[in-house]
Design an enzyme around this catalytic site. Structure first.
Site, PDB file in Angstrom:
ATOM      1  N   GLU A 120       4.698   2.588  -6.753  1.00 10.65           N
ATOM      2  CA  GLU A 120       3.494   2.975  -7.500  1.00 10.65           C
ATOM      3  C   GLU A 120       3.434   4.471  -7.777  1.00 10.65           C
ATOM      4  OE1 GLU A 120       1.943   0.899  -8.987  1.00 10.65           O
ATOM      5  OE2 GLU A 120       1.437  -0.897  -7.838  1.00 10.65           O
ATOM      6  N   HIS A 148      -4.493  -3.122  -0.646  1.00  6.99           N
ATOM      7  CA  HIS A 148      -4.992  -4.426  -1.115  1.00  6.99           C
ATOM      8  C   HIS A 148      -5.935  -5.010  -0.077  1.00  6.99           C
ATOM      9  CE1 HIS A 148      -0.597  -3.960  -2.262  1.00  6.99           C
ATOM     10  NE2 HIS A 148      -1.242  -3.703  -3.379  1.00  6.99           N
ATOM     11  N   HIS A 152      -5.330  -7.121  -8.435  1.00  7.92           N
ATOM     12  CA  HIS A 152      -4.348  -6.348  -7.690  1.00  7.92           C
ATOM     13  C   HIS A 152      -4.925  -5.745  -6.390  1.00  7.92           C
ATOM     14  CE1 HIS A 152      -0.999  -3.028  -7.952  1.00  7.92           C
ATOM     15  NE2 HIS A 152      -1.261  -3.393  -6.722  1.00  7.92           N
ATOM     16  N   GLY A 155       0.803  -1.217   0.000  1.00  9.15           N
ATOM     17  CA  GLY A 155       0.000   0.000   0.000  1.00  9.15           C
ATOM     18  C   GLY A 155       0.834   1.263   0.000  1.00  9.15           C
ATOM     19  N   ASN A 156       0.231   2.352  -0.404  1.00  9.93           N
ATOM     20  CA  ASN A 156       0.922   3.644  -0.420  1.00  9.93           C
ATOM     21  C   ASN A 156      -0.084   4.789  -0.328  1.00  9.93           C
ATOM     22  OD1 ASN A 156       0.428   3.384  -3.534  1.00  9.93           O
ATOM     23  ND2 ASN A 156       1.916   1.794  -3.030  1.00  9.93           N
ATOM     24  N   HIS A 174      -3.669   3.821  -2.002  1.00 20.91           N
ATOM     25  CA  HIS A 174      -3.717   2.528  -2.690  1.00 20.91           C
ATOM     26  C   HIS A 174      -3.413   1.427  -1.691  1.00 20.91           C
ATOM     27  CE1 HIS A 174      -2.886  -0.908  -5.099  1.00 20.91           C
ATOM     28  NE2 HIS A 174      -1.588  -0.876  -4.853  1.00 20.91           N
ATOM     29  N   GLY A 180       8.891  -0.083   0.622  1.00 26.07           N
ATOM     30  CA  GLY A 180       9.423  -1.097   1.530  1.00 26.07           C
ATOM     31  C   GLY A 180       9.292  -0.816   3.009  1.00 26.07           C
TER      32      GLY A 180
HETATM   33 ZN    ZN Z   1      -0.475  -2.629  -4.988  1.00 26.99          ZN
END
Ligand code: ZN
Length: 212
Positions: free
Chosen positions: A76, A97, A158, A29-30, A95, A46
């Site tokens: 991303e 998952h 994704h 995620g970001n 973003h 990371g």
């Molecule tokens: Zn992703």
């Protein structure tokens, strides 16, 4: 224009909350947020988003992608920059998952928003984005084609993206998106499933368009 120190704190606080809610797991995620027309702050590559420090975050220029403070940005970054370049109304991009969003993404389905008033009010319509390799310019291109008129996206095989006027707004949309995805998955096979009527959807959208 956003004060940079405040924006860094918002990203760290919301990252911790998303991690606590299991919407972000591991180092996945970001999150990014806009400082002004020229620059954003984005999470590092990371690093667990539940345990970030202010100095972990990266400042970069929207047009060129040049890093002006910090280390290695999220892989991303290309699609984050695509949102800020194409949509001046976007103040933040999230973003991750989440399990049920990702479950729908691997079955080629988008999230239905017409099962509850809140789903429709918060998310309106969710865009389904065809698969491309994570971090690729192709993924950013696929999103550029589907981003106008949508604030929530399911990425095929994704995960999910939400955008908002600020970090808290984008995170609230992610929480709602995952709730609606879980509702949809758990309701599966129930032949009594009943979406909002067309008339009610019209009334809700009128409320949304009138600013509630
Ligand atoms: Zn992703």
């Amino acid at each position: 224009m956003k004060i940079e120190g405040e924006l860094r704190k918002e990203i760290i606080d919301n990252g911790r909350e998303l991690y606590a809610m299991h919407l972000m797991t591991g180092i996945g995620g970001n999150i990014s947020g806009r400082i002004d027309d020229d620059a954003i702050i984005i999470t590092p590559s990371g690093v667990c988003k539940g345990r970030m420090r202010a100095y972990d975050l990266i400042r970069m220029l929207i047009e060129t992608g040049e890093v002006t403070a910090g280390g290695k940005p999220s892989m991303e970054t290309p699609f984050h920059l695509a949102f800020y370049r194409r949509r001046k109304d976007v103040g933040a991009v999230v973003h991750c998952h989440p399990l049920f969003c990702t479950l729908l993404s691997v079955t080629g389905e988008t999230v239905r928003t017409d099962l509850t008033p809140e789903g429709l009010m918060v998310l309106k319509d969710v865009s389904f984005i065809p698969y491309a390799t994570p971090g690729s310019e192709q993924l950013a291109k696929n999103l550029s084609e589907g981003m106008i008129g949508h604030d929530a996206f399911i990425l095929e095989n994704h995960g999910a993206i939400t955008i908002g006027k600020d970090v808290a707004d984008a995170c609230h949309k992610m929480e709602t998106l995952e709730f609606m995805a879980e509702l949809q998955v758990r309701a599966r096979g129930n032949d009594r499933l009943k979406p909002l009527s067309a008339e009610e959807k019209g009334r809700i959208m009128t409320l949304v368009n009138n600013g509630k």
